[in-house]
Design a protein around this motif. Structure first.
Motif, PDB file in Angstrom:
ATOM      1  N   CYS A 259      40.713 -31.865 -35.000  1.00 40.95           N
ATOM      2  CA  CYS A 259      40.480 -32.655 -33.905  1.00 40.95           C
ATOM      3  C   CYS A 259      39.140 -32.611 -33.047  1.00 40.95           C
ATOM      4  CB  CYS A 259      41.585 -32.415 -32.942  1.00 40.95           C
ATOM      5  SG  CYS A 259      43.338 -32.722 -33.732  1.00 40.95           S
TER       6      CYS A 259
ATOM      7  N   CYS B  26      41.610 -30.640 -29.392  1.00 39.48           N
ATOM      8  CA  CYS B  26      42.992 -30.256 -29.697  1.00 39.48           C
ATOM      9  C   CYS B  26      43.595 -29.575 -28.627  1.00 39.48           C
ATOM     10  CB  CYS B  26      43.015 -29.494 -31.009  1.00 39.48           C
ATOM     11  SG  CYS B  26      44.397 -29.496 -31.797  1.00 39.48           S
ATOM     12  N   ASP B  27      45.028 -29.602 -28.654  1.00 37.83           N
ATOM     13  CA  ASP B  27      46.066 -29.361 -27.536  1.00 37.83           C
ATOM     14  C   ASP B  27      45.574 -28.314 -26.982  1.00 37.83           C
ATOM     15  OD1 ASP B  27      47.248 -31.526 -28.874  1.00 37.83           O
ATOM     16  OD2 ASP B  27      49.226 -30.326 -28.964  1.00 37.83           O
TER      17      ASP B  27
ATOM     18  N   CYS C  71      44.769 -36.153 -31.265  1.00 40.49           N
ATOM     19  CA  CYS C  71      45.649 -37.118 -31.526  1.00 40.49           C
ATOM     20  C   CYS C  71      45.522 -38.229 -30.260  1.00 40.49           C
ATOM     21  CB  CYS C  71      47.108 -36.571 -31.115  1.00 40.49           C
ATOM     22  SG  CYS C  71      47.627 -35.502 -32.611  1.00 40.49           S
TER      23      CYS C  71
ATOM     24  N   ALA D 290      47.160 -33.164 -26.178  1.00 42.82           N
ATOM     25  CA  ALA D 290      45.870 -33.105 -26.314  1.00 42.82           C
ATOM     26  C   ALA D 290      45.253 -34.260 -24.967  1.00 42.82           C
ATOM     27  CB  ALA D 290      45.147 -33.500 -27.465  1.00 42.82           C
TER      28      ALA D 290
END
Ligand code: FES
Length: 579
Positions: free
Chosen positions: A57, A125-126, A198, A204
């Motif tokens: 990501c 990313c998250d 995502c 995210a």
């Protein structure tokens, strides 16, 4: 605009000092090929880059960093890019969340230890977004967060497929025998079409929007797709703006991350149908800047906010549609107009959030709706539950739950690990019915270090074949922001910390009443006390290294899962000279 003279900036304590120290600091940087003008007192800007091929990501953030550098040079600053730890949600085991605080520590210490006047934080990313924000909040240098943007929409057989959300759906279809292995492979190939994080409203996207609502990102930046040229333009603008912020001495994170900013972020999270992970991350970030967020505030502040954004997992569309609609500014503008957002909160752009979004309107009314005509009525955000199963709280995302299960009483079927659960559920003779309540424990911050995203337990294959689509599930784990279902999460205290979840037995009756905000096991106090007396205290699974430190110091979910000694901040004081 005030431009402080050379020698007054933080970086001047490295580059502007006479004698051997200045010689050393300048000479080694000049080895990178810079001419002496970079030491003329201009703002030195760090670019904290979490790019990594192990974090797909974030793998494109090198390009984003180059755009930030353009902006910094353009505005008269001196950019210095550095790598940070990276946390790839899709690959890291046991959970990227185990390392969020490690990344935050690394970012914090790197910023403080180096000759930086300001920083642009690159995440995606998250956990990389909260990791960056936690670290920057504890240093309090001027900072702007730039996320890498969501992927393009997934497309398969003429339909959109959303990250995570459709992974859960399609793999359940496969387990139910309605989708072949070849078809599943085909879908896997078609889901992720570009760089980026995502593209559902998973964690995210949620954290990118939350950062923008907090005022830590440039307005309108969260939803720009990763491959869109606009992503690089916003990065360049961030580079220009951070130089101005250093020259103007702010606003610093401490001036932006105020109580009103957190309240705005909580309300924005309800309006976008954001991830339950935001509850944990926001609580932790608030702890770094001395804002005490109680769990109930998420419920109270969300209560009158309707769901305005029709994105998976709560709705139909994807981040590309959200961008087409105008992105987060449209949502914030609608909330300001409805009196549901404090428009006076400040942002990294220097003005108020209201002034930045006032001209925004929805270009896709099917994707971003109005308060008068929402996707779901107010009260569909995060419900905070209490009761004898969760004295310190638990959360339930109403917008992702089944309305008919929000009040439910059923027989508990208890599992002590996700592995035990997965080994059991596809047996034909498994003793689970659709009215049962699935309980997973020892999966909280200490019990399964990092509190993995396993709370949305897959349903037993036999029930899937019978057409069951949801069941009440309860755990001390988290759930992916892309997940859905009637899933009670973050039960606190967790079983491993001696919470009552540890005392539940298969066959007990459990009551969930989301309307009354109650989660209860129908077992008397006396019986629970006798079970507690017989309970064997939990032994942490690891004995050394980071995991040991984490297990010994992690706070419970209702406190944001920060480490107890990381709460608060140490500021940007220049460390002692290295003689
Ligand atoms: Fe990185 Fe979803 S796996 S954002």
């Amino acid at each position: 605009m005030v431009d402080t003279v050379a020698g007054e900036r933080r970086s001047a304590r490295w580059f502007g000092v006479p004698g051997r120290p200045g010689f050393l600091h300048r000479s080694w940087v000049r080895a990178e090929g810079f001419t002496p003008e970079v030491f003329d007192g201009r703002p030195v800007i760090g670019i904290a880059n979490s790019a990594s091929e192990l974090t797909p990501c974030n793998s494109h953030l090198g390009r984003v960093a180059e755009a930030v550098k353009r902006g910094v040079w353009q505005a008269g600053g001196f950019p210095l890019e550095f790598p940070t730890m990276s946390l790839g949600e899709s690959l890291m085991r046991p959970s990227a969340m185990l390392f969020r605080n490690l990344m935050a520590m690394e970012v914090e210490e790197t910023l403080r230890a180096n000759p930086l006047d300001g920083v642009v934080l690159l995440s995606g990313c998250d956990k990389t977004t909260p990791g960056m924000l936690l670290g920057a909040a504890s240093v309090d240098l001027p900072a702007i967060l730039v996320t890498g943007g969501p992927m393009l929409r997934g497309r398969w057989r003429g339909e959109d497929v959303g990250s995570g959300t459709d992974v859960w759906r399609l793999t359940e279809e496969h387990r139910a025998g309605r989708l072949s292995a070849d078809e599943l492979l085909e879908a896997e190939t078609c889901m992720n079409r570009s760089n980026g994080h995502c593209m559902t409203m998973g964690t995210a996207s949620t954290m990118a929007c939350v950062a923008e609502a907090l005022g830590m990102s440039l307005s309108g930046s969260a939803a720009i797709p990763a491959p869109d040229a606009g992503r690089l333009r916003v990065a360049q603008r961030a580079g220009q703006r951070i130089v101005e912020m250093v020259r103007e001495d702010g606003p610093r994170p401490s001036a932006i991350l105020t109580r009103r900013a957190f309240e705005n972020a909580i309300r924005a999270n309800a309006a976008i149908g954001g991830s339950t992970n935001a509850v944990i991350h926001l609580t932790a970030i608030a702890g770094r800047v001395g804002v005490a967020l109680e769990l109930e505030e998420f419920d109270r502040l969300s209560a009158d906010v309707p769901l305005l954004v029709d994105l998976m997992p709560s709705g139909r569309f994807l981040m590309e549609d959200f961008y087409d609609a105008g992105g987060l500014p449209v949502v914030l503008a609608e909330l300001v107009r409805a009196g549901l957002l404090d428009g006076e909160a400040r942002t990294v752009e220097g003005g108020t959030i209201a002034s930045q979004v006032e001209r925004s309107r929805s270009w896709r009314p099917d994707v971003v709706r109005t308060v008068a005509d929402p996707v779901q009525a107010a009260g569909s955000g995060t419900a905070v539950l209490r009761g004898n199963l969760c004295p310190d709280g638990a959360v339930l995302k109403i917008s992702a739950a089944s309305p008919d299960l929000l009040r439910h009483t059923g027989r508990a079927v208890v599992f002590d690990s996700i592995e035990e659960y997965l080994e059991t559920i596809d047996r034909e003779d498994v003793d689970i019915s659709s009215s049962d309540v699935l309980v997973l424990r020892y999966s909280g911050p200490r019990g399964y270090p990092g509190m993995p995203e396993v709370g949305n337990l897959p349903l037993p294959a036999r029930l899937l074949r019978e057409g069951v689509t949801d069941m009440v599930r309860i755990s001390d784990a988290r759930m992916s922001g892309t997940g859905y279902g009637t899933v009670v999460l973050h039960v606190a205290p967790e079983a491993a910390a001696g919470g009552p979840l540890a005392l539940v037995r298969t066959g007990d009756v459990v009551t969930l009443d989301a309307t009354a905000r109650v989660l209860r096991v129908e077992v008397g106090d006396e019986e629970l006390a006798s079970r507690r007396a017989a309970w064997t205290p939990f032994e942490p699974p690891s004995t050394r290294g980071w995991t040991r430190l984490y297990v010994d110091h992690v706070l419970q979910a209702d406190k944001g899962c920060d480490l107890d000694f990381l709460v608060g901040s140490s500021g940007d004081a220049v460390p002692r000279e290295n003689h």
